[in-house]
Design a protein around this motif. Sequence first.
Motif, mmCIF file in Angstrom:
data_model
loop_
_atom_site.group_PDB
_atom_site.id
_atom_site.type_symbol
_atom_site.label_atom_id
_atom_site.label_comp_id
_atom_site.label_asym_id
_atom_site.label_seq_id
_atom_site.Cartn_x
_atom_site.Cartn_y
_atom_site.Cartn_z
ATOM 1 N N GLU A 20 -22.025 -2.306 25.291
ATOM 2 C CA GLU A 20 -20.787 -2.452 25.559
ATOM 3 C C GLU A 20 -19.962 -2.550 24.245
ATOM 4 O OE1 GLU A 20 -20.224 -5.642 27.926
ATOM 5 O OE2 GLU A 20 -20.910 -4.682 29.868
ATOM 6 N N SER A 21 -20.727 -2.574 23.135
ATOM 7 C CA SER A 21 -20.028 -2.518 21.711
ATOM 8 C C SER A 21 -19.276 -1.327 20.913
ATOM 9 C CB SER A 21 -21.157 -3.070 20.637
ATOM 10 O OG SER A 21 -21.875 -1.882 20.427
ATOM 11 N N ASP A 22 -18.645 -1.689 20.081
ATOM 12 C CA ASP A 22 -17.835 -0.542 19.456
ATOM 13 C C ASP A 22 -18.874 0.332 18.733
ATOM 14 O OD1 ASP A 22 -15.340 -1.540 20.414
ATOM 15 O OD2 ASP A 22 -14.622 -2.643 18.738
ATOM 16 N N ALA A 23 -19.851 -0.431 18.292
ATOM 17 C CA ALA A 23 -20.817 0.353 17.224
ATOM 18 C C ALA A 23 -21.719 1.416 18.364
ATOM 19 C CB ALA A 23 -21.807 -0.715 16.805
ATOM 20 N N ALA A 24 -21.947 1.021 19.580
ATOM 21 C CA ALA A 24 -22.462 1.925 20.381
ATOM 22 C C ALA A 24 -21.580 3.130 20.734
ATOM 23 C CB ALA A 24 -22.723 1.114 21.708
ATOM 24 N N GLU A 25 -20.343 2.866 21.103
ATOM 25 C CA GLU A 25 -19.524 3.990 21.287
ATOM 26 C C GLU A 25 -19.264 4.924 19.975
ATOM 27 O OE1 GLU A 25 -14.825 4.598 22.542
ATOM 28 O OE2 GLU A 25 -15.597 2.499 22.121
ATOM 29 N N ALA A 26 -19.305 4.377 18.677
ATOM 30 C CA ALA A 26 -19.112 5.150 17.581
ATOM 31 C C ALA A 26 -20.394 5.842 17.322
ATOM 32 C CB ALA A 26 -18.929 4.207 16.199
ATOM 33 N N ALA A 27 -21.472 5.394 17.660
ATOM 34 C CA ALA A 27 -22.722 5.926 17.583
ATOM 35 C C ALA A 27 -22.949 7.325 18.320
ATOM 36 C CB ALA A 27 -24.157 5.197 17.554
ATOM 37 N N VAL A 28 -22.653 6.961 19.587
ATOM 38 C CA VAL A 28 -22.718 7.970 20.511
ATOM 39 C C VAL A 28 -21.736 9.391 20.084
ATOM 40 C CG1 VAL A 28 -22.302 8.618 23.036
ATOM 41 C CG2 VAL A 28 -23.698 6.544 22.164
ATOM 42 N N LYS A 29 -20.502 8.812 19.773
ATOM 43 C CA LYS A 29 -19.311 9.761 19.620
ATOM 44 C C LYS A 29 -20.006 10.472 18.396
ATOM 45 C CE LYS A 29 -14.321 10.278 18.644
ATOM 46 N NZ LYS A 29 -13.114 9.340 18.377
ATOM 47 N N ASN A 62 -27.453 11.393 21.222
ATOM 48 C CA ASN A 62 -27.105 11.652 22.399
ATOM 49 C C ASN A 62 -25.914 12.442 22.764
ATOM 50 O OD1 ASN A 62 -28.006 9.157 24.033
ATOM 51 N ND2 ASN A 62 -27.578 7.932 22.179
ATOM 52 N N PHE A 63 -25.866 13.298 23.841
ATOM 53 C CA PHE A 63 -24.875 14.343 23.924
ATOM 54 C C PHE A 63 -24.387 14.493 25.339
ATOM 55 C CE2 PHE A 63 -23.928 19.198 23.836
ATOM 56 C CZ PHE A 63 -22.745 18.972 23.562
ATOM 57 N N PRO A 64 -23.583 13.017 25.646
ATOM 58 C CA PRO A 64 -23.137 13.028 27.142
ATOM 59 C C PRO A 64 -22.095 14.060 27.567
ATOM 60 C CG PRO A 64 -22.411 11.209 25.885
ATOM 61 C CD PRO A 64 -23.153 11.799 24.733
ATOM 62 N N ILE A 65 -22.333 14.701 28.481
ATOM 63 C CA ILE A 65 -21.270 15.666 28.780
ATOM 64 C C ILE A 65 -21.174 15.661 30.350
ATOM 65 C CG2 ILE A 65 -21.848 17.495 27.152
ATOM 66 C CD1 ILE A 65 -23.369 19.084 28.982
ATOM 67 N N PHE A 66 -21.695 14.728 31.503
ATOM 68 C CA PHE A 66 -21.413 14.705 32.404
ATOM 69 C C PHE A 66 -20.673 13.540 32.960
ATOM 70 C CE2 PHE A 66 -25.332 17.382 32.346
ATOM 71 C CZ PHE A 66 -24.798 18.598 32.822
ATOM 72 N N GLY A 67 -19.816 12.984 32.249
ATOM 73 C CA GLY A 67 -18.922 12.081 32.578
ATOM 74 C C GLY A 67 -19.420 10.479 32.434
ATOM 75 N N ALA A 68 -18.551 9.581 32.777
ATOM 76 C CA ALA A 68 -18.728 8.116 32.754
ATOM 77 C C ALA A 68 -20.476 7.572 32.589
ATOM 78 C CB ALA A 68 -18.126 7.339 33.611
ATOM 79 N N ASP A 69 -21.250 8.307 33.793
ATOM 80 C CA ASP A 69 -22.405 7.898 33.961
ATOM 81 C C ASP A 69 -23.468 8.258 32.746
ATOM 82 O OD1 ASP A 69 -23.313 6.254 36.151
ATOM 83 O OD2 ASP A 69 -24.291 7.845 37.121
ATOM 84 N N SER A 70 -23.138 9.403 32.243
ATOM 85 C CA SER A 70 -23.821 9.969 31.092
ATOM 86 C C SER A 70 -23.508 9.011 29.621
ATOM 87 C CB SER A 70 -23.318 11.402 30.598
ATOM 88 O OG SER A 70 -23.771 12.317 31.372
ATOM 89 N N GLU A 71 -22.184 8.763 29.708
ATOM 90 C CA GLU A 71 -21.677 7.870 28.391
ATOM 91 C C GLU A 71 -22.484 6.451 28.482
ATOM 92 O OE1 GLU A 71 -19.639 8.307 26.078
ATOM 93 O OE2 GLU A 71 -18.631 10.125 26.507
ATOM 94 N N ARG A 72 -22.458 5.947 29.799
ATOM 95 C CA ARG A 72 -23.089 4.640 29.992
ATOM 96 C C ARG A 72 -24.659 4.714 29.483
ATOM 97 N NH1 ARG A 72 -19.437 3.658 34.410
ATOM 98 N NH2 ARG A 72 -21.070 4.880 35.776
ATOM 99 N N ALA A 73 -25.145 5.701 30.153
ATOM 100 C CA ALA A 73 -26.766 5.917 29.732
ATOM 101 C C ALA A 73 -27.019 6.063 28.387
ATOM 102 C CB ALA A 73 -27.298 7.021 30.638
ATOM 103 N N ALA A 74 -26.189 7.027 27.467
ATOM 104 C CA ALA A 74 -26.013 7.279 26.209
ATOM 105 C C ALA A 74 -26.038 5.781 25.402
ATOM 106 C CB ALA A 74 -25.160 7.920 25.677
ATOM 107 N N ARG A 75 -25.202 4.871 25.673
ATOM 108 C CA ARG A 75 -24.745 3.655 25.200
ATOM 109 C C ARG A 75 -26.143 2.859 25.450
ATOM 110 N NH1 ARG A 75 -19.406 4.189 26.958
ATOM 111 N NH2 ARG A 75 -20.020 2.594 28.485
ATOM 112 N N GLY A 76 -26.566 2.913 26.665
ATOM 113 C CA GLY A 76 -27.790 2.095 26.854
ATOM 114 C C GLY A 76 -28.918 2.368 26.253
ATOM 115 N N ALA A 77 -29.197 3.555 25.829
ATOM 116 C CA ALA A 77 -30.270 4.183 25.393
ATOM 117 C C ALA A 77 -30.313 3.549 23.731
ATOM 118 C CB ALA A 77 -30.494 5.605 25.358
ATOM 119 N N TRP A 78 -29.094 3.654 23.336
ATOM 120 C CA TRP A 78 -28.711 3.425 21.966
ATOM 121 C C TRP A 78 -29.024 2.038 21.766
ATOM 122 C CZ3 TRP A 78 -25.388 -0.330 19.420
ATOM 123 C CH2 TRP A 78 -25.539 -0.080 18.121
ATOM 124 N N ALA A 79 -28.627 0.936 22.818
ATOM 125 C CA ALA A 79 -28.701 -0.491 22.910
ATOM 126 C C ALA A 79 -30.249 -0.722 22.718
ATOM 127 C CB ALA A 79 -28.018 -1.042 23.887
#
Length: 262
Positions: free
Chosen positions: A194-203, A128-145
């Motif tokens: 919405e979890s911290d784990a999703a945020e950490a994985a994407v980051k 996951n390499f979100p570079i286009f803002g909040a929408d990208s971040e949400r999609a990346a976390r959703g994909a991980w979920a």
Amino acid sequence: MPQSNNNKKKNIAIGAGVAVAAALLGVASYTATKPADSAGSPGTTRKDAAAGAEPSAEQRAGAYPELEKLARRDAKDPLAQGRADAPVVMIEYADFKCGFCGKFARDTEPGLVKKYVDKGVLRIEWRNFPIFGADSERAARGAWAAGKQGRFWQFHQAAYAEGAKEKGFGEDRLKELAKEAGVKDVGRFVSDAESDAAEAAVKKDQEEAYGLGATSTPSFLVNGRPISGAQPDEVFRQAIEAAAGQTGGKGAGQAGGQGASE
């Protein structure tokens, strides 16, 4: 302390190798995915190349062992497809809001899966390499979920369908995509996204890409060989077959017996 000095020299050498590759990937990443020119053609064309345009990374750069080591080869990775011990690993750094990423997902990737993944030659590892803002971040976390329930690639297909990104990736839209992808427990999907784990994985994925010098999407590594942009099918085929030839078509031997298809 000779051992300490040797380790220091080794670290410097590895750092230098990554730095060179990062420079190549960064330049090629911009060239390959920059906005369309006045003629409406995205990125570098054959005409540009003939006119002396900057050559792409796959034309200039060989494979970097340091970058090849970024392949995780985890047989249980839900964001990967193909044998864990496949001779070739293609790492893909991409964003669900990226039009060129969608083009690759629809037009090129299915053919690579059929020709190489299904035959045990290629493994594709998503980052996951979100570079286009909040929408990208949400999609990346959703994909991980979605991956947590074994439906990452189905989510990937739904999110990259023609016209999907224009609908955005708000919370309700992500639920729709999850259902389309066959995610059974949508409540758990929302909680996981919405979890911290999703945020950490994407980051983690995002920082890996930035560390390589990638500045736009999609960017790829094929056994450590940088390729940037939604290049023609032939570019990927040549890179995969060259990498397979270098390994003799044998598994990498790093999987520790983990060779089952995902």
